[in-house]
Design a protein around this motif. Structure first.
Motif, PDB file in Angstrom:
ATOM      1  N   HIS A 115      40.842  12.840  12.462  1.00 32.83           N
ATOM      2  CA  HIS A 115      40.811  12.043  11.234  1.00 32.83           C
ATOM      3  C   HIS A 115      42.205  11.537  10.885  1.00 32.83           C
ATOM      4  O   HIS A 115      43.089  12.329  10.529  1.00 32.83           O
ATOM      5  N   HIS A 148      44.410   7.652   9.474  1.00 30.48           N
ATOM      6  CA  HIS A 148      44.299   6.273   8.963  1.00 30.48           C
ATOM      7  C   HIS A 148      45.369   5.405   9.624  1.00 30.48           C
ATOM      8  O   HIS A 148      46.226   4.844   8.964  1.00 30.48           O
ATOM      9  N   GLU A 158      35.038   7.569   5.970  1.00 27.60           N
ATOM     10  CA  GLU A 158      34.689   8.719   5.203  1.00 27.60           C
ATOM     11  C   GLU A 158      33.910   8.321   3.957  1.00 27.60           C
ATOM     12  O   GLU A 158      34.215   7.329   3.300  1.00 27.60           O
ATOM     13  N   HIS A 166      35.671  16.652   6.451  1.00 28.04           N
ATOM     14  CA  HIS A 166      37.053  16.427   6.860  1.00 28.04           C
ATOM     15  C   HIS A 166      38.005  17.028   5.835  1.00 28.04           C
ATOM     16  O   HIS A 166      37.674  17.153   4.660  1.00 28.04           O
ATOM     17  N   ASP A 178      44.852  13.625   8.893  1.00 30.62           N
ATOM     18  CA  ASP A 178      44.647  12.752   7.734  1.00 30.62           C
ATOM     19  C   ASP A 178      45.896  11.892   7.497  1.00 30.62           C
ATOM     20  O   ASP A 178      46.195  11.520   6.362  1.00 30.62           O
TER      21      ASP A 178
HETATM   22 ZN   LIG Z   1      41.085  10.313   5.143  1.00 28.79          ZN
END
Ligand SMILES: [Zn+2]
Ligand SMILES: [Zn+2]
Length: 267
Positions: free
Chosen positions: A5, A7, A97, A158, A208
């Motif tokens: 996970h 971005h 998500e 997550h 994350d």
């Molecule tokens: Zn996230």
């Protein structure tokens, strides 16, 4: 190691994506699930740059609970937006998500619940697993996942930060738990307890990025290379090796998100 996970298509990485990917590969990170906001045209446009820079990435696309308010008057528009985005991204492997966030309260709770529900229904229709974001909304999250029979498609909680009871409820639904850098924070004792008890075949690791940098990088921009640190801390907590964590989490990732086609060719 796989970062389940991050971005990477976010603005924060536009300037030095190549260097970020090189550092991940040098650290032994062999792939990542990159989250795209379905309603975020700019981020979705950058997905092509990300997959060109790193062909091992796969994508998960959804409307984050923070963005649910965009669809207040018409939650079904969220479904149409996600469906279009998934259909136009050949490397999409999940919906997310998605979920509930009652901590930041950027969207009214009832709207968050509606937008979450309809995306779970879409995921079932498209036979895709889901990536769940939940914060201070444990009971509602579990209730909606049960109502929508999300166990049939499965997925992952997550950046899991719940307690042992929440971990059990998530596992009972058939879900995986993904741990992020928070597990490395000295005061995260309850989460470290969860890290010891998650069955190895339900565990994932993530960064994350650009959020939540692990110790000793806390407070800086996070990046996928740091997932190795998360895995090392989990290995230490469980009294096992980082290799064992890598093997298990990579296998779980492949089963859940099918990063390669059945012929074994990356697509
Ligand atoms: Zn996230
Ligand atoms: Zn999240």
């Amino acid at each position: 190691m796989i970062d389940s996970h991050c971005h990477l298509a976010g603005d924060e990485f536009s300037g030095d994506l190549g260097a970020v990917v090189s550092r991940a590969q040098a650290a032994g990170v062999s792939g990542a699930l990159v989250i795209l906001g379905a309603e975020d045209e700019a981020e979705r446009a950058r997905a092509a740059t990300v997959s060109a820079a790193w062909n091992a990435v796969r994508f998960s696309i959804g409307v984050h609970p923070h963005k649910a308010a965009h669809f207040t008057s018409d939650p079904d528009e969220a479904v149409r937006t996600v469906r279009r985005a998934v259909q136009s991204e050949p490397l999409a492997r999940a919906v997310g998500e998605i979920g509930l966030d009652y901590h930041y309260d950027f969207s009214p709770h009832d709207v968050q619940r509606d937008v979450f529900r309809v995306q779970l229904q879409l995921a079932r229709e498209m036979k895709l697993p889901v990536v769940i974001h939940t914060r201070e909304a444990d009971a509602d999250t579990i209730q909606i996942l049960r109502d929508e029979r999300a166990g049939d498609i499965g997925g992952v909680f997550h950046c899991f930060t719940g307690d042992r009871d929440m971990a059990k409820r998530g596992l009972d639904l058939g879900f995986h738990l993904s741990l992020a850098g928070i597990v490395t924070f000295p005061r995260a004792l309850e989460l470290q307890e969860v890290a010891r008890l998650v069955p190895l075949d339900r565990l994932l690791v993530e960064t994350d990025s650009p959020y939540l940098a692990p110790v000793p990088h806390r407070g800086k921009r996070n990046e996928p290379a740091h997932v190795v640190r998360v895995a090392q801390v989990i290995a230490d907590l469980r009294g096992t090796t980082i290799d064992a964590i890598e093997v298990a989490t990579s296998k779980n990732f492949a089963r859940l998100f099918h990063p390669v086609t059945p012929t074994g060719h990356t697509d």
